[in-house]
Design a protein around this motif. Structure first.
Motif, mmCIF file in Angstrom:
data_model
loop_
_atom_site.group_PDB
_atom_site.id
_atom_site.type_symbol
_atom_site.label_atom_id
_atom_site.label_comp_id
_atom_site.label_asym_id
_atom_site.label_seq_id
_atom_site.Cartn_x
_atom_site.Cartn_y
_atom_site.Cartn_z
ATOM 1 N N THR A 22 0.839 -1.198 0.000
ATOM 2 C CA THR A 22 0.000 0.000 0.000
ATOM 3 C C THR A 22 0.875 1.249 0.000
ATOM 4 N N VAL A 23 1.936 1.233 0.789
ATOM 5 C CA VAL A 23 2.882 2.350 0.811
ATOM 6 C C VAL A 23 3.564 2.470 -0.553
ATOM 7 N N HIS A 24 4.015 1.348 -1.102
ATOM 8 C CA HIS A 24 4.673 1.339 -2.412
ATOM 9 C C HIS A 24 3.772 1.945 -3.477
ATOM 10 N N ALA A 25 2.535 1.493 -3.548
ATOM 11 C CA ALA A 25 1.606 1.965 -4.577
ATOM 12 C C ALA A 25 1.356 3.465 -4.462
ATOM 13 N N ALA A 26 1.286 3.964 -3.251
ATOM 14 C CA ALA A 26 1.045 5.402 -3.047
ATOM 15 C C ALA A 26 2.296 6.226 -3.339
ATOM 16 N N ALA A 27 3.458 5.685 -3.034
ATOM 17 C CA ALA A 27 4.707 6.432 -3.212
ATOM 18 C C ALA A 27 5.224 6.378 -4.642
ATOM 19 N N PHE A 28 4.964 5.288 -5.340
ATOM 20 C CA PHE A 28 5.486 5.093 -6.700
ATOM 21 C C PHE A 28 4.310 4.841 -7.649
ATOM 22 N N MET B 210 19.221 -9.024 -0.843
ATOM 23 C CA MET B 210 18.397 -7.854 -0.579
ATOM 24 C C MET B 210 17.883 -7.940 0.851
ATOM 25 N N MET B 211 17.990 -6.834 1.565
ATOM 26 C CA MET B 211 17.583 -6.775 2.964
ATOM 27 C C MET B 211 16.522 -5.695 3.105
ATOM 28 N N SER B 212 15.322 -6.120 3.539
ATOM 29 C CA SER B 212 14.164 -5.231 3.595
ATOM 30 C C SER B 212 13.736 -5.003 5.035
ATOM 31 N N PHE B 213 13.336 -3.768 5.325
ATOM 32 C CA PHE B 213 12.895 -3.379 6.663
ATOM 33 C C PHE B 213 11.628 -2.545 6.551
ATOM 34 N N VAL B 214 10.780 -2.617 7.577
ATOM 35 C CA VAL B 214 9.581 -1.792 7.631
ATOM 36 C C VAL B 214 9.663 -0.851 8.820
ATOM 37 N N ALA B 215 9.052 0.318 8.641
ATOM 38 C CA ALA B 215 8.875 1.281 9.729
ATOM 39 C C ALA B 215 7.425 1.172 10.163
ATOM 40 N N MET B 216 7.210 0.947 11.444
ATOM 41 C CA MET B 216 5.868 0.745 11.972
ATOM 42 C C MET B 216 5.530 1.826 12.984
ATOM 43 N N HIS B 217 4.305 2.305 12.914
ATOM 44 C CA HIS B 217 3.747 3.193 13.933
ATOM 45 C C HIS B 217 2.599 2.399 14.540
ATOM 46 N N SER C 219 0.628 -0.672 14.792
ATOM 47 C CA SER C 219 0.456 -1.779 13.844
ATOM 48 C C SER C 219 0.392 -1.297 12.394
ATOM 49 N N GLU C 220 0.608 0.003 12.171
ATOM 50 C CA GLU C 220 0.530 0.582 10.822
ATOM 51 C C GLU C 220 1.913 0.681 10.178
ATOM 52 N N CYS C 221 2.030 0.144 8.977
ATOM 53 C CA CYS C 221 3.269 0.290 8.207
ATOM 54 C C CYS C 221 3.268 1.695 7.602
ATOM 55 N N VAL C 222 4.269 2.492 7.980
ATOM 56 C CA VAL C 222 4.353 3.867 7.474
ATOM 57 C C VAL C 222 5.499 4.043 6.481
ATOM 58 N N GLY C 223 6.299 2.987 6.270
ATOM 59 C CA GLY C 223 7.388 3.069 5.307
ATOM 60 C C GLY C 223 8.189 1.788 5.281
ATOM 61 N N ALA D 177 10.527 4.109 0.817
ATOM 62 C CA ALA D 177 9.216 4.727 0.633
ATOM 63 C C ALA D 177 8.609 5.034 1.991
ATOM 64 N N VAL D 178 7.974 6.182 2.055
ATOM 65 C CA VAL D 178 7.219 6.588 3.237
ATOM 66 C C VAL D 178 5.821 6.933 2.744
ATOM 67 N N ALA D 179 4.828 6.504 3.471
ATOM 68 C CA ALA D 179 3.448 6.821 3.095
ATOM 69 C C ALA D 179 3.339 8.327 2.875
ATOM 70 N N PRO D 180 2.740 8.749 1.772
ATOM 71 C CA PRO D 180 2.696 10.183 1.448
ATOM 72 C C PRO D 180 2.173 11.070 2.579
#
Length: 167
Positions: A23-29, A49-56, A58-62, A84-87
């Motif tokens: 959802t963040v990806h689609a909104a950012a790109f 490839m090493m992937s990380f999420v930023a959470m607020h 339970s919400e993924c914000v980036g 990516a960060v949610a717009p």
């Protein structure tokens, strides 16, 4: 809404994070498609490839994705593949936090295979304001511009000898 960065947690991305991160990806790109497939194939490419999420809460914000370039080497050229960060969450320091908090995790992962970061590279649109972030946080500078690569001109930024900054 302003977010307090100490309420943002960072952790490795898991399969259960894909839908929210997509959802963040689609909104950012907005020009990119198949967000879930894109993030799934990147997640499945670990350890390259090493992937990380930023959470607020339970919400993924980036999220952020780092990639080892040109094989597994003792001195890694690491690419900040995508961030990516949610717009509606941008301009709150989440992008900076994603870089600053995930890079030590990446270094620790690399250290397990007796490797270390040598350089960090980033490619981004020439008009992307995030260039300032990459310069400030990583020390990256523009090395080249490629005209009309994707949707516009793209710059390649490199932070050289990042290993010298290891603490």
């Amino acid at each position: 809404m302003h977010y307090v960065l100490d309420k943002i947690t960072l952790r490795p991305m898991t399969q259960t994070d894909i839908a929210a991160a997509a959802t963040v990806h689609a909104a950012a790109f907005v020009r990119q498609r198949q967000s879930e497939a894109w993030l799934t194939c990147n997640l499945n490419a670990f350890p390259r490839m090493m992937s990380f999420v930023a959470m607020h809460g339970s919400e993924c914000v980036g999220y952020i994705i780092w990639t080892q370039k040109s094989g597994f080497r003792p001195e890694v050229v690491l690419e900040l593949e995508q961030i990516a960060v949610a717009p509606d969450r941008q301009r709150n320091g989440i992008g900076r936090a994603l870089i600053e908090r995930s890079l030590p995790c990446v270094r620790a992962m690399l250290q397990q295979s007796q490797a270390r970061v040598k350089h960090v590279m980033v490619t981004t649109r020439a008009d992307n304001h995030a260039q300032k972030l990459y310069a400030d946080v990583l020390g990256a500078t523009v090395e080249a511009t490629i005209t009309g690569l994707y949707s516009a001109d793209e710059v390649i930024m490199v932070a050289r000898h990042v290993s010298l900054l290891d603490s």
